[in-house]
Structure formats: structure tokens, C-alpha cells
Motif scaffolding. Sequence first.
Motif, mmCIF file in Angstrom:
data_model
loop_
_atom_site.group_PDB
_atom_site.id
_atom_site.type_symbol
_atom_site.label_atom_id
_atom_site.label_comp_id
_atom_site.label_asym_id
_atom_site.label_seq_id
_atom_site.Cartn_x
_atom_site.Cartn_y
_atom_site.Cartn_z
ATOM 1 N N GLU A 91 0.836 -1.195 0.000
ATOM 2 C CA GLU A 91 0.000 0.000 0.000
ATOM 3 C C GLU A 91 0.874 1.249 0.000
ATOM 4 O OE1 GLU A 91 -3.564 0.101 0.424
ATOM 5 O OE2 GLU A 91 -3.323 -1.946 -0.266
ATOM 6 N N ALA A 94 -0.251 4.965 -1.192
ATOM 7 C CA ALA A 94 -1.279 5.620 -0.385
ATOM 8 C C ALA A 94 -0.791 5.849 1.049
ATOM 9 C CB ALA A 94 -2.553 4.784 -0.390
ATOM 10 N N GLN A 95 -0.082 4.837 1.594
ATOM 11 C CA GLN A 95 0.307 4.926 3.000
ATOM 12 C C GLN A 95 1.406 5.937 3.255
ATOM 13 O OE1 GLN A 95 -1.671 3.746 4.923
ATOM 14 N NE2 GLN A 95 -2.701 2.443 3.442
ATOM 15 N N VAL A 98 -0.177 9.140 3.977
ATOM 16 C CA VAL A 98 -0.804 9.151 5.300
ATOM 17 C C VAL A 98 0.258 9.366 6.377
ATOM 18 C CG1 VAL A 98 -2.061 7.770 6.980
ATOM 19 C CG2 VAL A 98 -2.707 7.681 4.578
ATOM 20 N N ARG A 99 1.369 8.641 6.249
ATOM 21 C CA ARG A 99 2.420 8.755 7.260
ATOM 22 C C ARG A 99 3.038 10.140 7.276
ATOM 23 N NH1 ARG A 99 5.504 3.006 8.006
ATOM 24 N NH2 ARG A 99 3.589 1.802 8.059
ATOM 25 N N ASP A 101 1.676 13.018 6.179
ATOM 26 C CA ASP A 101 0.686 13.964 6.708
ATOM 27 C C ASP A 101 0.489 13.774 8.207
ATOM 28 O OD1 ASP A 101 0.301 15.107 4.311
ATOM 29 O OD2 ASP A 101 -1.563 14.058 3.835
ATOM 30 N N GLY A 102 0.625 12.535 8.659
ATOM 31 C CA GLY A 102 0.416 12.250 10.074
ATOM 32 C C GLY A 102 1.630 12.557 10.929
ATOM 33 N N GLY A 103 2.673 13.123 10.322
ATOM 34 C CA GLY A 103 3.855 13.495 11.093
ATOM 35 C C GLY A 103 4.723 12.316 11.457
ATOM 36 N N ASN A 104 4.640 11.242 10.691
ATOM 37 C CA ASN A 104 5.353 10.019 11.022
ATOM 38 C C ASN A 104 6.132 9.529 9.803
ATOM 39 O OD1 ASN A 104 6.076 7.903 12.658
ATOM 40 N ND2 ASN A 104 4.279 6.668 12.164
ATOM 41 N N ARG A 119 4.984 15.820 -5.673
ATOM 42 C CA ARG A 119 3.926 16.218 -4.738
ATOM 43 C C ARG A 119 4.517 16.510 -3.356
ATOM 44 N NH1 ARG A 119 -0.441 11.904 -4.842
ATOM 45 N NH2 ARG A 119 -0.567 11.613 -2.603
#
Lengths: 446, 320, 349
Positions: A91, A94-95, A98-99, A101-104, A119
Motif C-alpha cells: 500500500e 497511499a500509505q 498518510v504517514r 501527513d500524520g507526522g510520522n 507532490r
Amino acid sequence: MAFARSRQTLAIAGVLGLALGVTACGTGNDKKSGNAGSAECTAYEKYGDNDGKKVTIYSSIRDIEADRLNESWKQFEDCTGIDIDHEGSGEFEAQLGVRVDGGNAPDLAFIPQPGLLKRFVDAGKLKPVGAATKTEAEANYSPDWLKYSTLNGQLYGAPLGSNVKSFVWYSPKMFKDKGWTVPTTWDELIKLSDTIAASGTKPWCAGIESGDATGWPATDWIEDVLLRTAGPEVYDQWTTHGIPFNDPKVADALNRAGTILKNDKYVNAGFGGVKSIATTSFQEAGVPITTGKCALHRQASFYANQWPQGTKVAEDGDVFAFYFPAIDPAQGKPVLGGGEFVAAFNDRPEVQVVQTYLASGEYANSRAKIGDWVSANKKLDLANVPNPVDKLSVQLLQDEKTVFRFDGSDLMPAAVGAGTFWKGMVEWINGKDTAAVLNGIEGSWK
Amino acid sequence: MTTATPTVPTGAQAIRKSTAAGRVRKRLNSRTATLVSIVIAIAWTVPTVGLFVSSFRPENEIKTTGWWTVFSNPQFTLENYQEVLFGRSSSSGQLASYFINSLAITIPSVLFPLAFAALAAYALAWINFRGRDWLYIAIFALQIVPLQMALVPLLRFFSTGVTIAGVQVLPAWDLVDEQKFAQVWFAHTCFALPFAVFLLHNFISQLPADLMEAARVDGATHPRIFRTIVLPLITPALAAFGIFQFLWVWNDLLVALIFAGGGNETAPLTVRLAEMAGSRGNEWQRLTAGAFVSIVVPLIVFLSLQRYFVRGLLAGSVKG
Amino acid sequence: MEFDFAAEQPKFLMLMYGLIAFVAVVGGLLLLLDVVPAWFARRREAQLVAASVSGAPLPRRGKPQEGLFALFFLLPTLLLLAVGLVGPAIRTTLLSFMDAGSNNWVGLRNYGWMFSDPTILRVLTNTLIWVILVPLVATSFGLIYAVLVDKARLEAVAKSLIFLPMAISFVGASIIWKFVYAYRSEEQQQIGLLNQIVVSLGGEPKQWLLDSPLNTFLLIVIMVWIQAGFAMVVLSAAIKAIPADIVEAARLDGVSPWQMFWQITMPSIRPALIVVVVTLSIATLKVFDIVRTATNGNYDTSVIANEMYNQAFRYGQNGQGSALAVFLFVLVIPIVIYQIRNLRQQREG
């Protein structure tokens, strides 16, 4: 009452913990980076001492491929003391978002889409490479490659692995038996197809089903043909939206690809009619070659791993690949391919050290020796590439005459390159006409 | 300690020889009923059987012939399972390790929402306070929030903490390795609560009102009523929700992928099996065996808890 | 690599911490609620005694701190919901008015896009078909089956068979059905059951997932297959809970089985029926894995949740993805209103 009970639980927990602690003491498994001074480590001295530091890497590389990665930088880890923690995920695309944006965010990511890389650069998340990495990258990779990770004059990552997409798979045995020869021009390719079709079997097999990435093999077809008919300059304009997606040249390329992919006399060997291309998985698509039901299958170098067990992949074996011939000799010898870039979300010194190492010739050779790997790294020694198809790929990539272009769908914004373009190709195979498909994709590119 | 504990009516335990549906069935031509139910049962089972049979067939056979041909041409192999369980990759010998991760993730992820939702559902059903109906409706409506949209904010909550107007209100969690389980528990608990409250509220609110009244008259406080009256009555309902939550957490991929990561320190079985599908797409032979490996535990849990499950849903209807 | 149990030890330790935390939080909360009010009660008693001795007017009997109790009972749930769901829901709503990178406000542009792009309109229509059909069909199957096997021999086995698909993940189930729908050309042996049936009846094999709108219905079959077990289990339990005396009385009145079903069974299981239909409707609105695994939304099969995921996570279009999510929130409103009415009725009854 409740209190008493929970105290009891605590006591039991304590005893359990103690017992487990004792077992743990029995098997000390502490990892030591002890051999920093040994002979094979002299090559790594330039990377300095980063003992005990940890670098996390996120990629889409999994399973055996991931084991090979770990093996490839094992010595580097042992000598420099840097612990590389690699995680692969199906994944990934997509992941990663997420990571981040999630600060990780991971320290490094192997990003196979320059569009995705852009991007993250635009969002200010990626760090430009350090001076050492830049020197290494410029020495080992052609500008053709580096331009895909260069944005606003800054380099955001060196390439790592690569693949060559301009291949047609065939069976050398079948060709020898039937007296066919490997075509070197487009006309020969069509003539051969007609000969095979006349003999009663369909010549081509294809499949574009690939789970949530369904459609991508067809985009490769179109890109390969466009690169051959319109040339690299037009191709570059098309991937950067300098010309509209539905430019007549693109329509021509699509129609030319259609003379094979949408020709009921040519496809889909072993699977059914034209529409069966849409639901045949790309992994299975070439397999009929091994049973003699199909003669030609256009797919990238990495298809070498998809053949059934026991299939010999070699120039004199069961299957092999030839270069997808040029159409217009004036456009040179175009090669379509892909690869991943090592981009950094953090610029701690040890992260930069790993980034530099991955761009080096030593790494490329170390990884190539383990097998099933291709890179455009100029320092990669052909002798270190065991697999014949990979050898052919490296030869193509290192050939001076080669005009290399990156897979266009990976360069476009994801909404197009991994969205409407894929879906458009599925509709095209499923019967929608060329103009409608191209207009639809153009409309989605904002 | 003189407060009398109100006795729980045991009417629900009365054995009922004939139920309405039983009557319907008996009066219907029972042969037709049996036939129809067998047809439905077969239709529901065949796809799984197909997969199960396929999981024992050699790769090439799976790809070229239908699974039903085993009846005329039986060819079986354990290779698919061998590959899934022991694998070709060095890390796959540790499937047991992923299995433990799955357990470590699942158990607290079932217990926490269960307890919190039971407390909340009791309050919403039996404590009088202003706006409780609206609160209940609001919690109910939260079921619709797609968990995909909650991933990024929740991850940010863990990794950067909470900052309001430049002031760090809550710190980052900064968890490593197996400590990341806590994030997964937290996430699963959040996502499970609306449905859990909805389901348990349905049962708790249907408990007989006179039972509560009697207890209140005896001077029992809410915590006492909750512990001594409500909890025993809804234990089976808790088992019911527990199973659903267990199945959901055990089969979850997305939440684990984000909050646990993919390493063998924390990733559950599902993450591993998804990787097993190969880095370049799906392969039937591994998927078939992999699917069965992951089904086994939920199946055992369901079969062994089935009794409570049925009784649990009974409890909700004591009122009749 | 051999299995090293010692390496697993920290995990068990962590699991144990988790369980200790559980006991501490839940046990602590109950204890707190038990002890503190008891202390207040004693103090109040003392006050009363003191007041009666001194002859002063009795202190006004305060309303029991119901609200305070409720707050403590609800506290963990409310905190978790605020962090895990309310916050994200608000954020999503805000993002839906912003551009792809969430940097600038764009007003209603994302909503305009949603209702003008023909592919998205198709997605909305599909979701509507799903949310109408799945609860209806799954509940019907579950109910019929529950009635049919009630008190039958091997009831437990029969029920387990239908419940089995619930134990399979959505992804696993989709793979199973993809296998059922698999296609091979006429010259080859079929590997998909559906085509094998068609072929043995003398038909031509079809590529089932290719033709719209048939493919959407075939995907709905997967969801029904999974969820019928849920409906069956809940409804079966409700049926068993119908008091025997009611049934007996009706029998003595000589009602027909058909009447029995509509006049006794159905009204008695109405609350359970509502739970099932509401739960299935919401689950269906959010359906994601099935479409993603089976077709990835190709061939006009996409639904809102799938499109939302693609837009927000794969294409980097946060605004458009969020707008789709907000539309999901809107779709649930009818169900919420229905639920409010139910609650009102319940309070009055």
C-alpha cells in the motif's frame, strides 16, 4: 472486593513478568557492530562513524525482494554501525502520504513515481540531497535519469533500481521450430504477427488486470508506441502537459497500439477475445507462451519472475525477450523504463550517509550480485548481473545510443497517471473509442 | 452492607418447547422448508469449499482447471500451506510471531471498547440527565465517519501530540517497537465505540424498568446497579459484541498498517498475508492457503462462543 | 529462521500492561464511583443528624448528582470519540472546502465537481443501489433462513455454515468470489464456478465483472453473502425469545402459519429487525474493500468510499476526497432521523 481482586491480578502479573524476564536473560541476542576495523570495512571508512544510529526506509518492496535488499546493505550496516530498518508495503503509495501527513514520515523512501516525488517536494516535505550524495549521483547516473528527481534546480534523490519496459517476450524454442526470426523493425513485427495469425493461432497475448492498479500495462503500451512514433521531445511535452493529452499524435499512437491490442485476429491468445485483456491478470498474461498457445507478449524486464517454476529464461531457453522494435528510425532507439528514487524526509547525517551509499557503484554491484535486479548506475559491472534478461536490460540502459524515457504515467499527477489514465485504458480495451477515452483523460487533468 | 441485592428474574431460562417460528416451520410443508434451507446452506458454503479445495491443489492445476475436477482427478499438495506458513522469505519462518502480534492487538482492542461502551450505554439508557437522547443520537451518527478519514488526524495525534494556539497540550507518544500496540488499541477502540454503544444500548435499554426502580428504592447507586444487575444480565450481549469486534480487529488490515507498521515486532497476521501475495500482485495458490490460515482462529472463536452469542441476543428481549 | 520465544517476551509484557491498564481504568472508575458517593452519603447523614439535634431547618435535599454520574460513565467514551472520530469528522468537513493540497479555500468547488463529473454521479448512483439492496436482501435471506432452521435438526451446524463468511475478511471474501466469477475462453476449461455452470447448461462463458450494471449486482452478492450471517444470528435469537404463551394462544386460535409469521413473529422481532437493517445500511454505505479488491471501481462499479480513498490517498486530491466523505455524512441523515423517531416511541411506550 474489586480492589482485592485487582491486587491479586497485579501479583500474578508480577510473577509472570519475572518468569519471562528470566527466560529472556538466558538468550542474549544483542546485536554488535563489532567488525568495524576488519579488512572488508576499509571501503566503508569514508562513510564515517555512525555507530548505533538508526535509519528507517519505507518502500513498496516486499517478501524475497525485501530480503535481498537487507542482504545487499548488510556489510554496510556491519561496518558503519548504522542500523537500516526497512519496511515494505503493498500500500506504499497511499500509505506514504498518510504517514507524512500524520507526522510520522520515514527517513528515506524509495519512490517509484516522479509525480509522487514532486507532490512531496511541492508540499515542502522532502529534503534536497546533501553535497556528497549529489556528487555520487551525478557521477553514476545520466542526466536523463537525474532530471526526473530534479525540481526547482535541486536534486531530491538518486535513482536506485530500474527496469526496462520496451521488451517483447517470446519463446526462442517456438521461433526456432517454426522458422520465425526475431523482428527488428515494426514492419517485420507486424508481418510476423500476420504470419502467425495465418497459421491458425493468435500471435499476441496481453493482460492488464492488476488489482487496484488495473490498466497500467496498457499505459506502457501506449507510451512505448508514442515514444517511437512521435519521438522523445513530443513524449516529454505530453507527460508534462505541454501538449494536451488528446493531441492527434497521441491518438495516432493509441490507434497504432490498437492495431495489435484491439485486433481480434491478433489477441488474446490463450484467453479469448479483445475484452479478455481487461480481466486477464498481468501476471498470467504471458504464461500461454510456455504452452505454445501464444507467441508474443509485450512486458517489462521484471516479467522474468512471473514465469511458472522450471521455465528457463535465456536466449536459448524456454522464454526470452527482444527489444520492442523502433517504428521511425529518425527517433533513435527509444527505451521506456521505470525505477525508484531514494528521497529523504530527514537530513540527519546518518540519513545522508545511507543516501550517498545507495547512490554509489559499490551498492549497485552489491545488490546486483544477489540477483534479479537492474540499475542504470554506470558503475554497475555487467559481470555482476547473473540473469540474462537483466543483462540485456543493463546493456540497453548503458548503451550510448539509447534514448531513455521514464514511464509517463508515473510522471503525471497521480489523479491522471494512476487514475483516469489507467481507467481510460480499461475502457478503451472494453470497447470505448480512442477519441472519447483521450478526451475524458484530458478533461480530468487540471 | 445490608442492602438487599435484587434478585434477577430467571424467566429467560424457561425452556420453550415451541416458538412462533418453529410453529411456522412445522405447519409449512416441512420437506419444502428443509429443501430450501439446504439449498441456501449449499449456496452459501460452496464458494468457501471451492477455495478450501483449491488451497490443496498444485499451482498449475489451480490456474488451468476448475476445483471441482478434483472429484474426477484428485491431485493434492501441501505445498501452498508450506509456502504460506514457512515461506521462501527469511522472515516468514516467524509466522508464529505475527500470530502473537495479532493476539496482542486483538485482546485489548476487544476489551476496552466493550467496557467503555457498556458504561456509556448504561448511562444513556438509565441515568436521567439533560440531552442524553441527543448525545445518544450523536454517538450513533458517528458510525458513519469512514475510518480512512480518521487515519491522518489520529496518526498526527500520536506522533506530534496536541498543540492548541502554540501551546503543547498533549505530548507526542513517541512509541517504539512493541509499544506501538498501544496506538493500535487506541485506534480500534475509537472506531468501535459508536457501533458498540448502539448495540449495547439496544439491549440495556430494554431491561425491565421495574428492576431498576426496585434497586433505586433500595438505595443502590448507579455503579452498584451497573455491577450487580446490569452486567450479569448483559454478559451474553457483551459476548455477542465481543465476537463482532474480534472478527473486525482480527481481519483488519488498514488500521494495523498505519498504526503498527509492517515489521515483525508489531504487524499482525493480515499484514503479513497481504505481503505474502507477492510484491508484484496476486497469486492464487498463496492466497487460497493464506485465506484459510487467517480464517482458522475467528472460526474457532465463533464456534466456541456461539452458545453465548445466541443467549446474549436473547437477553435483550427479556421484556418480550 | 527458528522461532525464538524470548524475542516475543516484550510483546507479552506489553499485552500485560494493556490488560493491567484495562483493569485499572475500568475497575478504578467503578471503584471511584462507588466510594465517593458513599462518602457524600455519610456526610449528608451526619448533617441530617446534626440538623435534627440542633433543631435547625433540614437542609434542602439536593437532587441526586445524576448528571455527575452520567459524566463519569460516559467520560472514557466521549474522550475517545472526540479524539478518534469527532475531530477527524470536523477536519474532513473543513478540508472539503479546500483545494487538493489543503492550502487554499475554494468554497463549494469540490461539491460542484462531485455533482457535475459523470463518473462521480455514477458512483453516487451505485452507492444508492448498494444501500437499498444489501440491507433488504441480506435481511430477507437471514430471516428466511432463521425461520427455516429454527428447531430443525443440526440447527447449530446449519447456522454456522451461514455465519462462516462473517469470519472471513472483506478482502478474503472478495477473492473467493472473484474466483467464482473467473473467466476462461470457450476453448479452455473454466476455472470459475459460475461460468462452468453456464457452460454445462450449453451457454457461452461470460466476463461477469465487465458488464455494467450486472457487475454491481454481482459485487452486491458478495456483501449479502457476508452479512446474511449477521442478520440470521440476530434474528434467530429474537425469534427464540418470543414468549411461548403468545405462540400457544395464537395456535389455539387456529391462525395459519402465514398469519402466525406476519402477526406474531414479525411484530415481536421488530426491534431486532431495526438493529439489523440500520447496522447493515451503515456498513453498506462505508463498503470499500469489496469494490477495491474485485474491480477497483473499474467498469462503472465504484462506490463513494472507494472513490473517496482513491481521491484522498492515491491521487492526492484531499479536497475532493473529503467532499465525498461529507456526502456520506449526509446520506446517513435519514437513518439518524428514523433512529430519533424510534427513540421517541420507545420513551413514550
